[in-house]
Design an enzyme around this catalytic site. Sequence first.
Site, PDB file in Angstrom:
ATOM      1  N   ASP A  10       0.786  -0.995   0.098  1.00 12.26           N
ATOM      2  CA  ASP A  10       0.072  -0.063  -0.036  1.00 12.26           C
ATOM      3  C   ASP A  10       1.023   1.240  -0.085  1.00 12.26           C
ATOM      4  O   ASP A  10       2.067   1.023  -0.015  1.00 12.26           O
ATOM      5  CB  ASP A  10      -1.066  -0.063   1.137  1.00 12.26           C
ATOM      6  CG  ASP A  10      -2.035   0.969   1.161  1.00 12.26           C
ATOM      7  OD1 ASP A  10      -2.201   1.590   0.226  1.00 12.26           O
ATOM      8  OD2 ASP A  10      -2.708   1.081   1.915  1.00 12.26           O
ATOM      9  N   ASN A  33      38.021 -35.630  -2.318  1.00 16.65           N
ATOM     10  CA  ASN A  33      38.419 -36.543  -1.399  1.00 16.65           C
ATOM     11  C   ASN A  33      38.139 -38.018  -1.152  1.00 16.65           C
ATOM     12  O   ASN A  33      38.950 -39.156  -1.113  1.00 16.65           O
ATOM     13  CB  ASN A  33      38.836 -35.866   0.010  1.00 16.65           C
ATOM     14  CG  ASN A  33      39.911 -34.695   0.005  1.00 16.65           C
ATOM     15  OD1 ASN A  33      40.593 -34.615  -0.919  1.00 16.65           O
ATOM     16  ND2 ASN A  33      39.656 -33.942   0.975  1.00 16.65           N
TER      17      ASN A  33
END
Length: 892
Positions: free
Chosen positions: A353, A685
């Site tokens: 608004d 890894n």
Amino acid sequence: MATRTAYDRDLPTAMASGSQSVNRSPGHVEHPYWSLQTDQLVEQLETSTSGLLSVDAAIRLEKLGRNALARRSSGSAFAVFARQFRSPLVLILVFAAAVSIFVGEGHEAAIIGAIVLASCILSFTQEYGASRAMEVLQQRISRKATVLRDSFERSVDVEEIVPGDVVCLSAGNLVPVDGVILESRDFNVSESVLTGETFPVVKSAGRCAPEAGVAQRTNAVFTGTSVRSGTAKVLAVATGTQTEFASIAEALERRIPETEFARGIRMFGYLMTEIMLAIVILVFFANVMLARPLIESLLFSLALAVGLTPELLPAIISVTLARGARTMAASGVIVRRLDAIENLGSMDLLCTDKTGTLTQGVIHLDGSFDVQGNASKEVQLWARLNATLQTGLKNPLDEAIASAPPGQEDPSDFAKIDEIPYDFVRKRLSVAVGDSTREQLLITKGAVQNVVEACGFVQGPHGSTPLGAAERQAIDEKFRRWSAQGYRVLGLAIRRFQNKASFSRDDETEMAFAGFLLFLDPPKQAVQETLSALADRGIGVKVISGDNRYVAAHLAEAVGLRSDRIMTGEDLSKLTKNGLLASVRNTDLFVEIDPNQKERIVEALRRSGHVVGYLGDGINDAPALHEADIGISVDTAVDVAREAADIILLKRDLSVLVQGVDDGRKTFANTMKYISITTSANFGNMISMAAASLYLPFLPLLAKQILLNNFLSDIPALAIAGDNVDTDQVRRPRHWDIRFVRRFMVSFGLVSSLFDFATFAFLLLAVHATAATFQTAWFVESVLTELAIVLVVRTHKRLWRSRPSRLLAGLALGVGVGTILIPFAPFANWFGFVPLTGPVLAGLLAITALYVLVSEVTKSRLFDHGGRGRHRRKAMSPLLDRATTGPTRIAG
């Protein structure tokens, strides 16, 4: 005066709810309360129609408990700590320790147990601190209610209301208790949360049949429902877990849509689980087929699974979101739902608004004019009487009228007789007053068109004359002219009566239109800069207002928004669902909007592909707040709006929201950093380790070494929540892209594996390392590369151009130095480590440095920095964005 109650005797643990009656004892309700006479109910509850005494209310609160759906969790440190051990990953480690003990490896089990304990302590310290911080923030937005205590109206915390209290309700309130109506005025309640009925239900005092269901109890109100119009006083009968709402609260919570952030985390979990299972099964059976020891192979496989999975992710998310919530709170933004922070950062369209956001929100009465447009003290007096004597929904317009300098006549000469509260259908409010002449005057104030509809006359200086077409046109012309100048215009009408005892909506006919009230709410001085700041962050603004098109267009021009793309509520009502979808993209101002149309607009904007934020504070904003991806309200909003919102602004200012957006995007960016860091290093890894286990005659790392590796690399992650975020990462909306996460993980995983294999070659071919030296050296190199990748992928820039936080840099450096020193520590042999020579360490550091360089090149290609990519794509991180072709809808 409220009657003292005998609450030193036994109190009920529950009040009657549903159709079930309970045994008679002091304070109990013997029959279904909605079927009892008021005096019977008051007697059984040991209260009075003027409410409780404060001391009695305190006693009842102590014995019956707080008015909450569930008892407050103690949230003790022990409970939070114990919760850390429910993680599946922790259970895997506990299983591994149990297997070690079973086969006589007590030393191995002790090391695994120590690592488990250390990991849980790390996670506990973060989560416990985050939960305490959030409790403090939630207390700042606790809901209040008005009750009668000591025969006076008092504002108390909703959780402190007890059976026997008299609660005063008005439009916009959420009903905090189950109870019966003592008195009401045009009281309409929305019960859709309980009954599914869309339209409000008229409620009034009286009695209903004992067998009446919830929907048929017209004399009762229920927790969680909302007041749409009117006023009432309600006698509280059931609170907390004894309410009708409590029985469905769990189901309602389950209906909360999953946010994109939660969905992204879930999808990431699925991805990790798939990879983890594949690696564990493959490695385990491959090692068994190679005649490796069964238990050693199982422990190694389980350690691989744990090493791959970012087990600190839940704690990192909690800490990052809680830290983000604290940062936002310091900026004036309170987060009611933590996972809504991500949606705030994803927002690309804000619907709001104009009052208080685009305007100053300090409305003042600029003039009171009669029908001819002349200043009128009489119109001002009538407006003051209407505004100050009404007891329904409070609003800034009435406050502006009340604070305006008074005229010559004294309002105290008039006495209030009755009032007809405001509602969103009539859009007007009437108050009946009487004066010393015994003449009664009904004063109606509201939207000009709606007031004119109730009129058959025009009030002039010498009496009233019929309201004809010419007079209507003159009124409309004045209304348009003032509106085009930026004024908010209300109409005022009167009707005179003699000796009328009460008034109703039927009396709002054949009134005399008396004049106009002009209000001014100028634009905020810095609003253009704020709108520009939102635009710079990829956020558009659309205005949804009940004001007329002329006022809205004038304001839009003043603040730099487009004023030519307007849709009125009347136009919208003629559009189908698909028609509205096609129209909303090209509309900037939605004006003269009926409150029920707000939800339609938000829904259409979401369907069109936007991530929509909705800022509202009124009664009818709740559906739109629910529909939006991110519901935003203010702490002064009505209960219904505040409870429907995800974010509460402590100040109704878009500049506060801009800071909140930045904080939300920083929070999301830091969460994604942890995911990027763990996946980029761990995946490579683990793949390297799995492959090496099939080639080497010994395990590349022992299970306890893998767990220690994982623990050490997680320590710097604790500082990610407070890490610095580059400016470019808060300039565009952020989104999950699980496909890019997968591509990111594979790309960096391959780079990591490439350098792991280079390390293998260096250790086996150049150094001719033994099994212990190989395991020690690779442990050191693995940890160093994981620490290095933290500094690489935490930023989209070159790592030397983006400064990490001091804590993150300090922890990464400290862990790196500690890792190099571990093989030389007295306890190194516990983990199977041996000291490394200078040439070996130099080689490992050289490999790590080269790994950082190649990772920087890989990052640049993935993030598409520089060259053609910068011009070809939007300046949005592909890790965080779903697409570059436009905004993408996410679940609210």
